[in-house]
Write a protein that holds these residues in place. Structure first.
Motif, PDB file in Angstrom:
ATOM      1  N   ILE A  17      -4.464   2.287   5.899  1.00 14.48           N
ATOM      2  CA  ILE A  17      -3.693   1.207   5.277  1.00 14.48           C
ATOM      3  C   ILE A  17      -2.821   1.686   4.121  1.00 14.48           C
ATOM      4  N   VAL A  18      -3.394   2.477   3.214  1.00 16.07           N
ATOM      5  CA  VAL A  18      -2.742   2.759   1.931  1.00 16.07           C
ATOM      6  C   VAL A  18      -1.437   3.551   2.056  1.00 16.07           C
ATOM      7  N   PRO A  19      -1.346   4.641   2.851  1.00 19.36           N
ATOM      8  CA  PRO A  19      -0.067   5.373   2.902  1.00 19.36           C
ATOM      9  C   PRO A  19       1.127   4.501   3.274  1.00 19.36           C
ATOM     10  N   GLN A  20       0.965   3.650   4.277  1.00 19.77           N
ATOM     11  CA  GLN A  20       2.054   2.748   4.663  1.00 19.77           C
ATOM     12  C   GLN A  20       2.347   1.754   3.544  1.00 19.77           C
ATOM     13  N   PHE A  21       1.321   1.287   2.881  1.00 26.25           N
ATOM     14  CA  PHE A  21       1.488   0.357   1.764  1.00 26.25           C
ATOM     15  C   PHE A  21       2.275   1.016   0.633  1.00 26.25           C
ATOM     16  N   LEU A  22       1.972   2.285   0.341  1.00 25.45           N
ATOM     17  CA  LEU A  22       2.695   3.002  -0.706  1.00 25.45           C
ATOM     18  C   LEU A  22       4.166   3.168  -0.345  1.00 25.45           C
ATOM     19  N   VAL A  23       4.444   3.466   0.930  1.00 22.77           N
ATOM     20  CA  VAL A  23       5.836   3.589   1.378  1.00 22.77           C
ATOM     21  C   VAL A  23       6.580   2.278   1.160  1.00 22.77           C
ATOM     22  N   ASN A  24       5.938   1.160   1.487  1.00 21.02           N
ATOM     23  CA  ASN A  24       6.584  -0.140   1.325  1.00 21.02           C
ATOM     24  C   ASN A  24       6.742  -0.531  -0.135  1.00 21.02           C
ATOM     25  N   LEU A  25       5.811  -0.110  -0.977  1.00 22.04           N
ATOM     26  CA  LEU A  25       5.938  -0.394  -2.409  1.00 22.04           C
ATOM     27  C   LEU A  25       7.064   0.413  -3.038  1.00 22.04           C
TER      28      LEU A  25
END
Length: 320
Positions: free
Chosen positions: A78-86
């Motif tokens: 979950i987190v890597p994609q979330f960081l990209v979107n942030l």
């Protein structure tokens, strides 16, 4: 149904996440990145210590290593994609990436609930049946329980996620969350989702309510056994044996119950995002801290490994 799903499936999903608070996103990026790094390091250390130190080759640390590996995998899904979107202006995830994300997160989330129930049974055997503990929790049983936990989580993920993936979305592709979740994908469907909802509530009972009931039953027996111990020192040791697991269970199940057992049409969706952020990012980071700070065996093993490596390095440097 598959043909409809293929025609109507969008190429990308838009994860709205916290875009309503653009000034909050840079702060969240730094916090989430920090928690993610600490989570991977902390859980990685637990796995290494549990494997390297022979004193920790016990059922409790075998299951703890499984839990740590699960936490690393869950946050990484979950987190890597979330960081990209942030970080960037694009808040999208590909259709395939979204499918993979909710398959894996569903699998690992269900597995963790079952694994925590297994760990509570291990603590029950250790406190209530100490003389028979090694006979009860023999290696074959531990391997079998761990295998069942992972297989059960995978089974419910395959069933639930596949039923969700087959739903025609009719072009709807905006998800008001920071990652792809089954209930939110279901809300995008342009057909009746009654079958999916029945499956989801049934799975919630089997993988959330039932394991929680088993955990409470185990700790009810543990509490009764501890109360019968006459010495304060004996009670303290029994409590310390279980306190870390109780803390982890409280963090996870408190978040899950708030998120998934509330009414579907609740007005607390924005608040739910922060709860999801807590159990997705913060809880996996806290688990190794809880187990290391409250566990003398782990701290002793860590000191032994660090000193051994430092002394070994110093000895080699001195020879040079």
């Amino acid at each position: 149904m598959m043909g409809i799903a293929n025609v109507s499936s969008p190429e990308v999903f838009v994860l709205l996440g916290f875009s309503a608070w653009p000034s909050l996103e840079p702060i969240l990026f730094l916090l989430v990145l920090g928690f993610y790094v600490l989570s991977v390091l902390g859980n990685g250390i637990i796995i290494v210590v549990s494997c390297v130190d022979v004193h920790l080759h016990t059922p409790m640390y075998f299951f703890l290593a499984n839990l740590s590996f699960l936490d690393i995998s869950f946050t990484t899904s979950i987190v890597p994609q979330f960081l990209v979107n942030l970080w960037g202006p694009q808040k999208t995830i590909s259709y395939g990436g979204c499918v993979v994300q909710f398959y894996i997160s569903h699998w690992l989330g269900a597995t963790e609930c079952v694994l925590l129930a297994v760990m509570s049974y291990d603590r029950y055997a250790a406190v209530c049946r100490p003389l028979h503990y090694t006979v009860i929790m023999h290696p074959q049983l531990c391997l079998g329980l761990a295998f069942v936990s992972w297989l059960a989580g995978l089974t419910t993920s395959v069933v639930g996620s596949t039923l969700t993936m087959l739903l025609p979305l009719c072009g709807n592709n905006h998800i008001d969350h920071f990652f792809c979740e089954m209930p939110l994908i279901m809300q995008l469907a342009c057909v009746d989702t009654s079958l999916n909802e029945v499956e989801m509530y049934l799975a919630s009972f089997i993988f959330v309510v039932l394991p929680l009931g088993l955990i409470l039953a185990s700790y009810g027996h543990i509490a009764w056994a501890v109360l019968k111990i006459k010495s304060a020192e004996g009670q303290r040791k029994a409590f310390n044996t279980c306190s870390s697991h109780v803390a982890v269970v409280s963090l996870l199940y408190g978040s899950i119950i708030f998120m998934y057992l509330q009414p579907t049409k609740s007005n607390s969706h924005e608040q739910g995002k922060f709860i999801a952020l807590f159990y997705t990012v913060v809880t996996p980071m806290l688990n190794p801290l809880i187990y290391t700070l409250r566990n003398k065996d782990v701290k002793s093993a860590l000191r032994h490994i660090v000193l051994e490596n430092c002394c070994g390095f110093a000895g080699k440097w001195g020879q040079i």
